[in-house]
Write an enzyme that holds these catalytic residues in place. Structure first.
Site, PDB file in Angstrom:
ATOM      1  N   ASP A  58      42.449  36.170  43.038  1.00 35.30           N
ATOM      2  CA  ASP A  58      43.094  36.062  41.739  1.00 35.30           C
ATOM      3  C   ASP A  58      41.985  36.356  40.733  1.00 35.30           C
ATOM      4  OD1 ASP A  58      44.872  35.531  39.664  1.00 35.30           O
ATOM      5  OD2 ASP A  58      44.648  33.371  39.814  1.00 35.30           O
TER       6      ASP A  58
ATOM      7  N   ASP B 282      41.945  35.584  36.720  1.00 33.60           N
ATOM      8  CA  ASP B 282      41.748  34.601  35.657  1.00 33.60           C
ATOM      9  C   ASP B 282      41.597  33.197  36.237  1.00 33.60           C
ATOM     10  OD1 ASP B 282      42.122  36.429  33.355  1.00 33.60           O
ATOM     11  OD2 ASP B 282      44.141  36.626  34.186  1.00 33.60           O
TER      12      ASP B 282
END
Length: 169
Positions: free
Chosen positions: A12, A14
């Site tokens: 991922d 952020d």
């Protein structure tokens, strides 16, 4: 030699690879300031973490009496965010080192993010992570965003590995 033979890693973006929240805050603060709201604080920002930008702006229109159309506000905030993302995104040092180690060992890697393709590109280019993380999937490219697994399944497909052979961070 890596003990991860046959395993791919999907990150991922952020909050995992990078701390982008300060950029989201600053982009929002500047957008609101441009429309006369000058007292937006970090505490105010925290109310909207995890809510889509479009929904946040819809709430802001109501809460702050903003007259600009939603699409104008969205373009304004996104433009400000992309500028900040290219110039001032903090990579978690341990994650940079982890990516470098995996790249050195030839482990296939991808980024699967709810962010827009433009934001992902800006962050990866601005941080230098783009030299190792070249396979990228945005939630805008799949039928269902998180928490549905679509972006992770697409990342596995693009890497040419079975989903069961992926570790997702």
């Amino acid at each position: 030699m890596s003990t991860l033979a046959g395993t791919a890693v999907v990150f991922d973006l952020d909050g995992t690879l990078v701390d982008s929240e300060p950029n989201y805050f600053e982009a929002g603060r500047r957008t609101l300031a441009g429309h006369g709201v000058t007292d937006f604080t970090w505490a105010d920002h925290e109310r909207y973490v995890g809510i889509s930008t479009r929904e946040t702006l819809r709430i802001w229109k109501e809460r702050y009496g903003l007259e600009a159309p939603l699409d104008v506000l969205l373009a304004d905030k996104n433009g400000r965010y992309l500028e900040l993302a290219r110039a001032a995104t903090h990579v978690y040092p341990e994650m940079r080192r982890f990516v470098e180690l995996l790249a050195h060992d030839g482990v296939p890697m991808a980024v699967a993010s709810g962010s827009s393709p433009e934001a992902i590109e800006a962050i990866l280019a601005g941080t230098g992570l783009d030299q190792w993380l070249t396979t990228v999937v945005s939630a805008e490219e799949v039928a269902h965003g998180k928490p549905a697994p679509d972006i992770f399944l697409e990342a596995a497909r693009r890497l040419g590995v079975a989903p069961a052979d992926c570790v997702v961070l």
